[in-house]
Structures are given as structure tokens and as C-alpha cells.
Design a protein around this motif. Structure first.
Motif, PDB file in Angstrom:
ATOM      1  N   ASP A  27      29.288  36.692 -34.497  1.00 41.08           N
ATOM      2  CA  ASP A  27      30.266  35.150 -34.290  1.00 41.08           C
ATOM      3  C   ASP A  27      30.091  34.141 -34.844  1.00 41.08           C
ATOM      4  N   ALA A  28      29.678  34.153 -36.158  1.00 34.48           N
ATOM      5  CA  ALA A  28      30.157  33.140 -37.279  1.00 34.48           C
ATOM      6  C   ALA A  28      31.643  32.843 -36.767  1.00 34.48           C
ATOM      7  N   GLY A  29      31.596  30.999 -36.880  1.00 30.63           N
ATOM      8  CA  GLY A  29      33.098  30.808 -36.692  1.00 30.63           C
ATOM      9  C   GLY A  29      33.626  30.698 -35.665  1.00 30.63           C
ATOM     10  N   THR A  30      32.813  31.038 -34.510  1.00 29.09           N
ATOM     11  CA  THR A  30      33.069  31.156 -32.992  1.00 29.09           C
ATOM     12  C   THR A  30      34.309  29.176 -33.069  1.00 29.09           C
ATOM     13  N   TYR A  50      36.033  28.018 -33.565  1.00 27.04           N
ATOM     14  CA  TYR A  50      36.267  26.747 -35.219  1.00 27.04           C
ATOM     15  C   TYR A  50      37.822  26.281 -35.093  1.00 27.04           C
TER      16      TYR A  50
END
Lengths: 345, 309, 347
Positions: free
Chosen positions: A243-246, A248
Motif C-alpha cells: 500500500d505504499a504511495g496510495t 500520491y
């Protein structure tokens, strides 16, 4: 969209000057009314917390300048973070080669977007809407949705905390990125051709520019930058997960547009984007420090609302003045045709 | 044949998928659950009709999910406060139309890019909703669900009404001058203006209509259960846009049909249950949806290149 | 060295800018630099406690906040309340780091990322800020105490045992979760599956579906699960919007009673389904009490009444509570809400 270049330039100047003025007002206001806003620790936090979105915005700027858009960068961050986790944890690579491979993978993903957009001449909005799902989906499939990579190499985790020469590492990387994109967009023939392509791809082609390759480059760079952002994000958060950068991508687009780059392409500056990033980062940080806001506990909501409002005002200001002008003109010259609205999104 | 290539190819893909399900998991076609599944897509269908019209006019609206959520919560609170159901529909539609009018004003009269305008209004309405409702569910009074009809009758009524709306709009778009104006403005606003169409007014009213449809869709959603979830609109804008795109609505305007968008929605909405029925793990869902979108546009790209050469 | 000069310069700049404003607006708030470390235990000074849910605009944490605000009234402390408004996994870290620079005395945090937030919390501890976690924990070295509604093991096993009881210890069941990445739900799923393997050989977990924390998606997923798995006997919904969603799907499929529904949720959102016999059991602790207890623990820690190694502590109206060797303060056993008792609860 046909303005004379001079009037356009003055308008652009106005936009960026106005934005800097807004930024200065924000800072002055928060220094006075927001709790502990001006402390060195907080100033460094502002940079650390906005580094990833800032990098994405810098990379998004040339994409939008060529008249395109890249909705997939946030999802690509998730995919790259997961890839880095797989390489270091499952394949037991050292951090450095794993980071290099992650950036390479980001470039490949960027090349994928670029080839669909240039070779098949598909609309960027749709291609990257597809890869927006695809990249996040791959990240989830690799981790089966559930896996979180933890316990990274301490030397790698230092990336999130290091302060070479008193400034957080993120500030250096962001500065370097800004300089790099500034040189690319404003100081090379390449950059000038981005603008030409954004104004009119057909015109640029007739002028003999290698349109294909020059349209592709911004997407390629965006892929690489998304990978770098993923590494910074992983180091700061000490974990890599799908879920990194959701979300962005939208934050990055907001910063670019607030910074004065036309969403239709063709006009914009890198320093405007930097000012846009700063205006949003400062607003996000400062608004939650005003005592009344702190008391009500609505910092996050208010920051979003004000960012949205700022964006609308920034965009509407020239349009409003133009509308007033045309109304005035219509009064004096009733027969003249009013300009038709600019279509597209 | 060539003219409806996209619609037919998407329909072909849908038929293939349904055929596969028919062989591997025939219980997919049991009547009652099928009816429930289809009815659950009614709100998205209503939104997709609006989004398709917005895109044909060469605009986009990513605030519809937030509009939908706000309308659902507004109508839900009023219903819980004793408002009668027949009044809730026009009220929600009016609220939606007002939000759409704001988008329309900014896009049509100020000439602002719709993607940015609706990005800003998307965030604004979402935060307004969060601040006012704070995530609390609304319990609706008895009799709201299925419009006081039996479940099967209510579901059939909703489905029939939405299909009627689709057919009516598709017909209007193809055969009435007001509908043709959308295509004209979407392909070339200047040419449209010179031939006597007012592109600003057309654009404005498309956004107003989109907002009204968001309100109608919200009511179509809240009559399907005894509660309103304030998060019910989250992500709906992307579902509707993806359906329109897969169904052949061109992002640069002027091309596509509502029937295509309808088939696109059916295909995308079938993928998720198909994965469950074929026992594919849930974590593949997003990747497969992304692939379907890409395949649809790649097919289009290759075809248009071949036609060009 | 450059930091100290930067500090001086910024303080200078600061005083320069504050001066005119302070003259113009006599009531304006001055900044409080370095309030935390020295004054934390100081008598007479109001403690500032920062309180963070996993996400805002979520009915579970709204109830938590209610309890926390009740404790704030009792104890006379300053409360800062903030939390993520979007799904960005870095947001909690940013809020913690901002709180450090705001100079709070104690933080009470419900952690979204166990490992992810530990670095930020350790930073707070280094600055002399006390940390308690509640609802879901970080790594034990990054906090002093953890206010727990029940252990992950207790929740997981409780859910599995209740499902087994409803199904007569045999048959197929499926899980609806919030998102596949939700850390605490994955922890619960681990214990659910361990309990299943250990105690219920005749039961089978056929599928796990995410509902994105949305009721409608939970309903659609349940409809699909019911169709694809005709022998399904039970749906276990482990996030609160999923419980009414799953119940609605079972109702629409006409399988009320034949397919059992249980889950973690608020009684107010499930009352009708419980009474209609569609949902059998909803498990939850008194959420407001969890917030109330977290704030009491934070206050006791900040004022020095609660220290590492204590084995019990008195938390206002909740009375004397046990503290275990890992620093966990347990709220008490969760409730099982059913048709009979659901009307006794108003949250």
C-alpha cells in the motif's frame, strides 16, 4: 488556447509570483499563530514528510508539460517497495544492488507506460489508469496482499534519518531532483521540445522533432523517480508493503497544477512546481498547529479542504479576470465573438 | 460491423467469460443471486451513464463518488428524520445537481480544466462528508428498502428503471439534437460554436445532469439496504470511468455510445464475482482489472493504427 | 553546529515576526518550546496528552474518542486529537513526528503499522515524551504500556470458537476482512487459522475476501461467496462495516439462519439483523471504555502514578486493572452481543 506569447509570459510570471506570495504569507502566518512551526526540527519534518510526493511532482511536471498525465506513479511506488522487500528479504540481496535493481524496475515500468503511449498512440490518461490498477495489483499479488517486509539493513534505514550538513537527506535529494529537472526542462533542447509537444504534437512533428522519443522520456523518468521515492518511503517508514504511495499520484498532480503548469500541456516551470510543493507541504504542516485547530482536532480535514480551495482559486484567478475583461469588451464591442471555452480535461 | 467494433469485442469478451462460468461454475446463473448482483450495480450504471456523457463532451468528472456519498448521507438523514421516500429522490437529485452546477460553472464559464476542478471538489465534498457525518451509519426507517415492495419486485423495479433510463438516454444522445450537441462539442468545440451550438451551455448542463444522476444513483443505492454507509461513494468514480473507457468512450471526446459503456460495466462487474466463482485468490483482482483496461485500449490502438495505414 | 546556528537564526526570525503580531493581538498564543521533557511530571502543570486513532471518520474510533473526552473532563488535561484522514500508511508517523515538535507530554496511539510506527515513537521517547498504545500495539520497546481491548490471540480464538459453536463444529466458512494489508486483521486471521487447525478439523475456511471497509462491497462479496460455495455455513466478518453488509447479503439470498453471520462490529449497526435472526453474534468490547482507559493510562504515566513494573493501576470508574509483564493493560473480556442483550447497549 492561442494567447500571444508575451501576454502569456506575463501571466505565467504573475502566477508564480502570486504563488510565492501565498507561500510567504503562509509562512508568516504560521510563524505567528501556529505552535512551534519555525523550529529546526519542524522545518526538517516538513521536508522529510513531503519528499516522496515532491519527487513524484517533479517527475510529473514534464509529463504534464507534454500534454500527458501519469496516474500510475503512486501504485508504482507500492510495486517498487514490494520488489525491494522481495530482493532484500526473500532473495537475500545486499541493500545497494537491491536498490539499483528497484530503480531499474521502475524505469522498466515507466518504459512500459511510455511505449503504450507513444508506439500505440494511446491516451495517457487511460493507459496509466490501467497501470494504476495493474502495478498496485501486482504488488498485492506478490505479497498475497498480506505480507509486510520489515527489519531492513540499519544502514539503509538511516536514509530516512540522515542529516548531512544539518539538512535532512530528503532535502538534498529533493534539491538535486529539482535542479536536475530544472536543467532538463529549462536548459536543454529536450526540455524545450516537451513544451512544443505539449502545445501541438503535430506541429512538433512537422518541425522535425523526434516526438516519439521525447514524449516517452518523461514517463521513463517518472518510473525511475517513483522507484527512488519508494526507497525513501521504505527507509522512512521502516517497512515495505503493497500500500505504499496510495493516493500520491493525485497529490503530485495537485502540486504541479498549483505550480502553474497547464494541465493541457505546453506551459509551466519547474520552479513553479517547487513552489507548489512547498505551498502544500507548509499548509499541511502548519494548519494543524494553530491552537484552535489543534483543539478541534480537524487538522487533516482542514488541510485537504484548504489545498482544494487554493487549487481552485489559483486556477480561477486568471479565468475570472479574463471573464471580466470579455464582459467589458462585449459591452463596448457587441458584435465581436467571445472566445469559446477550451475543451478537454 | 466496423462501427461497433469496440462494443462487439467487449460483448464478445463478456460472452466468453460468461461461457467459462457456465461450464465451470453454472451456479453463477442461479436467478435470485444473479438478480441481487445485477441490482447492486444499478447505482454504478446510473453514474456510468452520466460519466459517459461527460466524457463524450470531452470533459471528465472525478468528483462523482464524493457527490454520491454526500447525496446518500443527506437523503438518508432526511429519511431517518421522517421525510417520505418520494420526496427523497428529487431532493437528492437537486443536491447533486447543485454540486454539478458548481463543477459546470468552473469548467464552462471560467474555462478551467475539468480534471483539476473535479479533483478539488472531490476532496472538498469528501472532507465535508467526513466532518459532518464522522463515519456513522444511518439506520433507515422500515419501508425504505425496496420501496416497500417485496425484495424481488423491488430489485426488478430498480433494474427496469435503470435500463429504461439507459435506453432513453442512449436514444436521446443518438437521435435528438440536444444529444448530438454533446458529440459536436466533444469533437470540436469551435466548429460546434460556428454551427450555432453554445458549447459553454452544453458543457454546463452536462455537469449539472451528471450531478443530478449522482443524486439519483445515491437513492438507488440506499433503497437496497436498511442502512446508509457514509463511505458508500468511495472509489465509484473510478469504476464508472473504467466502465466507460472499456466500453469505448473516447477520453478525447466525441466518440462512443452509452450501450458500449453499459457492456463495459457488465464486463468489469463480472470479473470480481467470476474470480470468486473460479476460486481465484482475491489478491489478483486489481491486477486483472488493470489488464482488462489495458487490453481494451491496446486493441483499440492497434486497430486504429491499422485503419490509418 | 550548523543546527544551532539555524536554531538561533530561526528563533531570531521568529521573535522578529511574533513581535508585531503580539502587539496587535494581545491574546495570541505564544509557542511553547521544549515543554515536554522538564515539565512532564511537574506538579500543577496541565499535562498535554495527544490521542491518535487509526483513522478518522470511523464510527469505532468516534466511540473511542467519546470515552477519551470523558476522561479528559475528569482529569483536567489538554487533549490533542488527530489521525489519518486518508489511506496513506505514512500518515501516522508524520503526525507523531509533528507532535514531538509540538511538545506534548504523553502520546496515546492506536497503531496502524506495528513496525512502521516504532521508529517515530522511539524518537518521541528519546525526547522524554511518554508513549502508550491502545487498540493495536507497536513493538514493545517503542512504548511503555499497551491498553488492550483483548489480545489478538483472544480475539482470533474468540471469533473461531464462536463460529464453531454456531456451526456445530463442522462445515465451511469464509472471512470478510477490511483490506488484505490491514495489519491487525491479519494478526487475527493468523490466530483464527491456528485455532481452526488445532481444534476444529471438521471445519474448513474456503475463502477470505477484502471489502475495502465498505458495507456495499462486503455485501457483494458475500453474495458471491454464497453462490460459489453452496455448502457455506458461516460468514465471519472481522471489520465493522462488513457485518451488516454480510447480513444483508444473507438476507437477500433467503438464507437467514441457514448461513450464520458473526463478526466484530458495533451493536447499533447490527441491532436489526440480530433481532431478525440473520446475524447470530456480534463481538465487541465497550469501545468508549477503551478510549477512556487509554487516556487514564496516559495520564497516570505522564504524572508518574504509573511506572514500568507496576502490576496494577486504578483507572477512574473502571476501578483497579491488572498490568501484565509485557506492559499490557487489559480492558476486560469482550462482550458477545446477541438477540437477547443487544438492547442494553447504546453504542
Amino acid at each position: 488556447m492561442a494567447h500571444s506569447s508575451r501576454s502569456f509570459k506575463t501571466q505565467l510570471l504573475r502566477h508564480e509570483v502570486l504563488l510565492l506570495l501565498v507561500l510567504a504569507l503562509e509562512i508568516a502566518y504560521f510563524l505567528n499563530f501556529a505552535r512551534n512551526f519555525g523550529t529546526p526540527d519542524n522545518l526538517s519534518n516538513i521536508v522529510r514528510h513531503s519528499a516522496e510526493i515532491g519527487l513524484l511532482a517533479l517527475a510529473m511536471m514534464p509529463v504534464i508539460l507534454t500534454g500527458g498525465i501519469d496516474l500510475s506513479v503512486g501504485s508504482l511506488m507500492g510495486l517498487c517497495a514490494v520488489l525491494f522487500g522481495v530482493l532484500t528479504h526473500d532473495w537475500h540481496w545486499a541493500s545497494l544492488p537491491a536498490a539499483a535493481a528497484t530503480v531499474a524496475a521502475g524505469l522498466v515500468a515507466g518504459a512500459f507506460n511510455a511505449s503504450m503511449i507513444t508506439l500505440l498512440r494511446l491516451p495517457p490518461l487511460i493507459v496509466t489508469l490501467g497501470t494504476y490498477s495493474l502495478f498496485r495489483g501486482l504488488a498485492e499479488a506478490i505479497t498475497q496482499g498480506t505480507k509486510t517486509y520489515r527489519s531492513f539493513d540499519p544502514a539503509f534505514l538511516q536514509l530516512g534519518e540522515l542529516r548531512p550538513a544539518g539538512l535532512p537527506l530528503q532535502a538534498w535529494i529533493l534539491g538535486l531532483g529539482a535542479l536536475g529537472f530544472y536543467l532538463l526542462v529549462h536548459r536543454t533542447t529536450f526540455g524545450r521540445s516537451f513544451r512544443a509537444i505539449g502545445f501541438s504534437p503535430e506541429g512538433a512533428r512537422y518541425a522535425g522533432l523526434p516526438v516519439l522519443w521525447r514524449t516517452a522520456l518523461p514517463y521513463l523518468l517518472a518510473g525511475g523517480v517513483a522507484a527512488v521515492a519508494a526507497l525513501l518511503f521504505t527507509a522512512r517508514l521502516r517497512q515495505a508493503r503493497a500500500d505504499a504511495g496510495t493516493g500520491y499520484e493525485l497529490a503530485a498532480i495537485t502540486a504541479v497544477v498549483l505550480g502553474g503548469t497547464s494541465i493541457f500541456g505546453g506551459t509551466g516551470t519547474v520552479y513553479g512546481t517547487v513552489a507548489g510543493i512547498a505551498a502544500i507541504a507548509v499548509l499541511n504542516n502548519g494548519i494543524g498547529r494553530i491552537p484552535a485547530v489543534l483543539k478541534a482536532g480537524i487538522g487533516g480535514e482542514l488541510a485537504s479542504l484548504l489545498t482544494g480551495a487554493l487549487l481552485l482559486i489559483a486556477l480561477a484567478a486568471p479565468g475570472l479576470s479574463k471573464l471580466l475583461q470579455s464582459v467589458r469588451k462585449r459591452k463596448t464591442l457587441p458584435a465581436s465573438a467571445t472566445p469559446s471555452p477550451s475543451p478537454t480535461h | 460491423m466496423n462501427r461497433y467494433f469496440r462494443e462487439l469485442s467487449v460483448a464478445g469478451a463478456l460472452v466468453l467469460l460468461l461461457g467459462l462460468l457456465g461450464v465451470v461454475a453454472p451456479q453463477f446463473f442461479e436467478l435470485q443471486p444473479l438478480l441481487s448482483r445485477l441490482t447492486a450495480q444499478v447505482p454504478t450504471l446510473v453514474l456510468t451513464i452520466g460519466i459517459a456523457m461527460v466524457m463524450i463532451t470531452r470533459q471528465i468528472d472525478i468528483s462523482v463518488g464524493s457527490q454520491f456519498g454526500l447525496c446518500a448521507v443527506l437523503a438518508g438523514n432526511l429519511l431517518a428524520g421522517g421525510l417520505s421516500l418520494p420526496l427523497a429522490l428529487p431532493l437528492a437529485a437537486t443536491a447533486g445537481a447543485a454540486m454539478g452546477a458548481l463543477n459546470g460553472c468552473l469548467v464552462a464559464w471560467l474555462g478551467l480544466p475539468s480534471i483539476v476542478v473535479t479533483l478539488a471538489t472531490m476532496v472538498t465534498w469528501a472532507e465535508v462528508l467526513r466532518l459532518t457525518q464522522q463515519g456513522r451509519f444511518i439506520n433507515l426507517p422500515a419501508g425504505v428498502q425496496w420501496l416497500s415492495l417485496s425484495q424481488a419486485a423491488g430489485q426488478t423495479a430498480l433494474l427496469a428503471a435503470s435500463l429504461a433510463l439507459l435506453a432513453a438516454m442512449a436514444w436521446l444522445l443518438k437521435n435528438r439534437s440536444g444529444g448530438r450537441h454533446l458529440y459536436a462539442v466533444g469533437s470540436d468545440a469551435e466548429a460546434a460554436r460556428l454551427s450555432g451550438i453554445n458549447p459553454k451551455a452544453t458543457t454546463f448542463w452536462v455537469f449539472v445532469f451528471m450531478g443530478a444522476l449522482a443524486g439519483v444513483a445515491a437513492v438507488c443505492n440506499l433503497v437496497q439496504s436498511p442502512q446508509v454507509d457514509p463511505k458508500c461513494g468511495t472509489g465509484l468514480e473510478l469504476k464508472a470511468i473504467a466502465a466507460a473507457v472499456v466500453g469505448g468512450i473516447a477520453v478525447n471526446g466525441g466518440r462512443g455510445s452509452l450501450w458500449g459503456a453499459f457492456v463495459g460495466l457488465l464486463l468489469l462487474a463480472t470479473i470480481n464475482p467470476a474470480l470468486t466463482f473460479l476460486h481465484v485468490e482475491a489478491y489478483w483482482e486489481k491486477a486483472i482489472q488493470g489488464l482488462v483496461i489495458l487490453l481494451a485500449v491496446v486493441a483499440d490502438g492497434i486497430r486504429s493504427r491499422r485503419n490509418a495505414s | 553546529m550548523p543546527q544551532t546556528t539555524a536554531m538561533k537564526r530561526s528563533q531570531f526570525l521568529h521573535s522578529l515576526l511574533v513581535l508585531p503580531a503580539a502587539l496587535l493581538l494581545p491574546g495570541c498564543n505564544k509557542s511553547e518550546t521544549g515543554a515536554s521533557a522538564e515539565n512532564a511530571a511537574g506538579a500543577g502543570k496541565k499535562l498535554t496528552i495527544a490521542f491518535m486513532p487509526k483513522s478518522k471518520g470511523n464510527s469505532y474510533f468516534i466511540n473511542c474518542e467519546k470515552g477519551a473526552r470523558e476522561a479528559v473532563q475528569e482529569l483536567g488535561v489538554d487533549l490533542l486529537f488527530d489521525g489519518p484522514t486518508n489511506t496513506d500508511p505514512a500518515k501516522q508517523n508524520e503526525i507523531v513526528e509533528n507532535w514531538i515538535t509540538l511538545g506534548v507530554d504523553v502520546m496515546a496511539v492506536a497503531c496502524e503499522n506495528k513496525e512502521g510506527i516504532s521508529g517515530a515513537l522511539k524518537k518521541a521517547q528519546e525526547k522524554g515524551i511518554k508513549v502508550v498504545t491502545f487498540d493495536s500495539d507497536t513493538t514493545p520497546d517503542a512504548r511503555s504500556f499497551f491498553v488492550s481491548q483483548a489480545t489478538a490471540q483472544g480475539i482470533g480464538e474468540g471469533l473461531m470458537d464462536e463460529a464453531a459453536r454456531l456451526c456445530g463444529e463442522e462445515g465451511e466458512f469464509a472471512i470478510i476482512t477490511a483490506t488484505l494489508t490491514a495489519a491487525n486483521m491479519n494478526e487475527w486471521r493468523k490466530y483464527i487459522e491456528a485455532r481452526l487447525a488445532e481444534k476444529y478439523p471438521k471445519m474448513k475456511l474456503v475463502d477470505t475476501k477484502p471489502c475495502d471497509d465498505q458495507k456495499d462491497k462486503a455485501q457483494q462479496e458475500t453474495t458471491n461467496l454464497l453462490g460459489a460455495n453452496p455448502n457455506l455455513k458461516c460468514i465471519m466478518a472481522i471489520c465493522s462495516p462488513a457485518v451488516p453488509g454480510a447480513a444483508e447479503a444473507v438476507k437477500q439470498a433467503g438464507k437467514a439462519g441457514a448461513v450464520k453471520v458473526l463478526g466484530l462490529g458495533l451493536p447499533s449497526e447490527n441491532r436489526a439483523y440480530l433481532k431478525d435472526g440473520i446475524t447470530q453474534s456480534v463481538i465487541l468490547w465497550k469501545v468508549a471504555d477503551l478510549g477512556y482507559l487509554a487516556l487514564h493510562a496516559a495520564h497516570a504515566l505522564g504524572s508518574g502514578a504509573l511506572k514500568a513494573g507496576d502490576t496494577s493501576f486504578k483507572a477512574g470508574r473502571l476501578g483497579e486493572l491488572q498490568v501484565d509483564s509485557d506492559g499490557a493493560i487489559i480492558l476486560g473480556k469482550p462482550f458477545v452481543f446477541n438477540k437477547e442483550n443487544v438492547d442494553q447497549f447504546d453504542f
